[in-house]
Design a protein around this motif. Structure first.
Motif, short mmCIF file in Angstrom:
data_model
loop_
_atom_site.label_atom_id
_atom_site.label_comp_id
_atom_site.label_asym_id
_atom_site.label_seq_id
_atom_site.Cartn_x
_atom_site.Cartn_y
_atom_site.Cartn_z
N ALA A 1 -57.39 -14.39 65.67
CA ALA A 1 -57.78 -13.29 64.77
C ALA A 1 -57.74 -13.78 63.33
CB ALA A 1 -56.85 -12.09 64.97
N PRO A 2 -58.58 -13.23 62.47
CA PRO A 2 -58.68 -13.77 61.11
C PRO A 2 -57.56 -13.33 60.17
CG PRO A 2 -60.17 -11.92 61.36
CD PRO A 2 -59.57 -12.17 62.72
N ILE A 3 -57.34 -14.15 59.17
CA ILE A 3 -56.55 -13.75 58.00
C ILE A 3 -57.48 -12.95 57.10
CG2 ILE A 3 -55.37 -14.57 55.91
CD1 ILE A 3 -54.69 -17.15 57.46
N GLY A 4 -57.05 -11.77 56.68
CA GLY A 4 -57.84 -10.97 55.75
C GLY A 4 -57.32 -11.12 54.33
N LEU A 5 -58.22 -11.18 53.37
CA LEU A 5 -57.84 -11.24 51.95
C LEU A 5 -58.70 -10.24 51.19
CD1 LEU A 5 -58.38 -14.49 52.99
CD2 LEU A 5 -57.06 -14.87 50.92
N PHE A 6 -58.10 -9.58 50.18
CA PHE A 6 -58.94 -8.78 49.30
C PHE A 6 -58.51 -8.92 47.85
CE2 PHE A 6 -55.66 -5.46 50.10
CZ PHE A 6 -55.46 -4.93 48.83
N ASP A 7 -59.49 -8.71 46.98
CA ASP A 7 -59.26 -8.74 45.54
C ASP A 7 -60.25 -7.78 44.89
OD1 ASP A 7 -58.36 -9.53 42.97
OD2 ASP A 7 -59.93 -11.04 42.81
N SER A 13 -56.80 -0.11 47.36
CA SER A 13 -56.11 -1.11 48.20
C SER A 13 -56.05 -0.65 49.66
CB SER A 13 -54.70 -1.37 47.66
OG SER A 13 -54.76 -1.93 46.36
N LYS A 14 -55.85 0.65 49.87
CA LYS A 14 -55.85 1.18 51.24
C LYS A 14 -57.24 1.08 51.86
CE LYS A 14 -51.82 4.22 51.15
NZ LYS A 14 -51.32 5.61 51.31
N LYS A 15 -58.25 1.41 51.07
CA LYS A 15 -59.63 1.30 51.56
C LYS A 15 -59.94 -0.14 51.98
CE LYS A 15 -62.76 0.23 48.81
NZ LYS A 15 -63.74 0.02 47.73
N ASN A 16 -59.54 -1.10 51.14
CA ASN A 16 -59.78 -2.51 51.45
C ASN A 16 -59.02 -2.94 52.70
OD1 ASN A 16 -61.31 -2.62 49.10
ND2 ASN A 16 -59.65 -3.48 47.87
N THR A 17 -57.77 -2.49 52.79
CA THR A 17 -56.94 -2.82 53.95
C THR A 17 -57.58 -2.32 55.24
OG1 THR A 17 -54.88 -2.85 52.67
CG2 THR A 17 -54.68 -2.40 55.03
N PHE A 51 -60.69 -1.69 55.84
CA PHE A 51 -61.88 -2.49 56.15
C PHE A 51 -61.47 -3.76 56.89
CE2 PHE A 51 -64.95 -5.81 55.33
CZ PHE A 51 -66.18 -5.18 55.46
N LEU A 52 -60.44 -4.44 56.39
CA LEU A 52 -60.00 -5.70 57.00
C LEU A 52 -59.36 -5.47 58.37
CD1 LEU A 52 -58.59 -7.43 53.80
CD2 LEU A 52 -60.65 -8.09 55.06
N LEU A 53 -58.64 -4.38 58.52
CA LEU A 53 -58.05 -4.08 59.83
C LEU A 53 -59.14 -3.77 60.86
CD1 LEU A 53 -54.93 -1.94 58.85
CD2 LEU A 53 -54.97 -4.32 59.64
N ASN A 54 -60.21 -3.16 60.41
CA ASN A 54 -61.34 -2.91 61.32
C ASN A 54 -62.02 -4.21 61.74
OD1 ASN A 54 -61.08 -0.13 61.45
ND2 ASN A 54 -62.36 0.22 59.65
N GLN A 55 -61.79 -5.28 60.98
CA GLN A 55 -62.30 -6.61 61.35
C GLN A 55 -61.24 -7.40 62.12
OE1 GLN A 55 -65.51 -7.47 60.29
NE2 GLN A 55 -65.65 -5.42 59.43
N ASN A 56 -60.15 -6.69 62.53
CA ASN A 56 -59.10 -7.28 63.38
C ASN A 56 -58.22 -8.29 62.65
OD1 ASN A 56 -57.83 -7.27 65.90
ND2 ASN A 56 -58.89 -9.14 66.54
#
Length: 258
Positions: free
Chosen positions: A5-11, A55-59, A61-66
């Motif tokens: 599963a991927p590492i998710g990053l957001f900025d 930050s919650k919105k970004n999180t 999105f990344l959780l939906n990408q597993n």
């Protein structure tokens, strides 16, 4: 959760790619998904409530990408929102904060400079951290306009030079011997910053430390990947041109409204 599963990053934009590069260098067998919320950049001028909401919105999105782990590759989001993120989601989070500790512990003039966003410098987490170093003079400077110029593709420009001189020269006059970069966009400015600062002033950013922490957490949770054919995927919700340029067109950049 699988190891692949991927590492998710957001900025808030492209700056966190400076963190992504360190993680990808240290962990080349990991799949990654990077989210650039450039439509809402910069976060540094927003309220704490807005930063938490974004930050919650970004999180999500990344959780939906597993995503198996999320790196908050933004100082402003970390210092304002990571406590709420950890309380709200059952996934490991790694944040990024200005690296005051190594600068303060190694400073011979007992004076260090911190260049960061307003959102970081005014945050409760940052100011609690500052209290740990009562014997160090900390010269704080908000980098007004720097993130906007980087996001507009004006990283190397007369406007950037003028702003950097305006922000850095008073720090030099204050006798700093360390400059801490408190925004993940700013490592891209290091070549220009070095032209302004005397050679004895050391520049510190958090990228390598965040990469090491990412490896440590994945190792602790037995989530390290051994994939050989990894995917590095980048999403942005505004102007993919600058992100593609930063990545030297090596990786797919997907423009998506989120």
């Amino acid at each position: 959760m699988t190891n692949s599963a991927p590492i998710g990053l957001f900025d808030s934009g492209i700056g966190g790619t400076s963190i992504w590069k360190e993680i990808h260098t240290l962990l080349p067998n990991e799949n990654t998904i990077y989210l650039a919320d450039s439509k809402n950049a910069p976060y540094g001028q927003k309220s704490k409530e807005e930063i938490i909401s974004l930050s919650k919105k970004n999180t999500e999105f990344l959780l939906n990408q597993n995503a198996k782990l999320i790196v908050v590759a933004c100082n402003t989001a970390t210092t304002n929102a990571i406590k709420e993120l950890r309380a709200s989601y059952d996934v490991p989070f790694i944040g990024i904060e200005p690296a005051i500790k190594p600068a303060a512990n190694n400073s011979e003039t007992h004076t260090i400079g911190i260049l960061a966003t307003k959102g970081t410098l005014s945050s409760e987490l940052f100011n609690q951290n500052v209290l740990n170093y009562p014997n160090t003079k900390i010269v704080e400077q908000v980098g007004y306009g720097l993130v906007q110029l980087i996001e507009e593709g004006k990283m190397i420009s007369n406007e950037m030079t003028v702003l950097l001189k305006k922000y850095l020269e008073p720090m030099v006059d204050a006798n700093i011997d360390y400059l801490v970069l408190g925004c993940s966009h700013y490592p891209y400015l290091i070549p220009q910053i070095k032209k302004i600062l005397p050679k004895h002033i050391r520049i510190i950013d958090s990228g390598e430390a965040v990469a090491r922490q990412t490896k440590n957490i994945l190792s602790e949770k037995n989530l390290l990947s051994e994939e050989k054919n990894c995917n590095q995927i980048f999403y942005t919700n505004f102007n993919p041109t600058v992100l593609k340029s930063i990545l030297k067109n090596k990786y797919p950049v997907i423009e998506k409204d989120f």
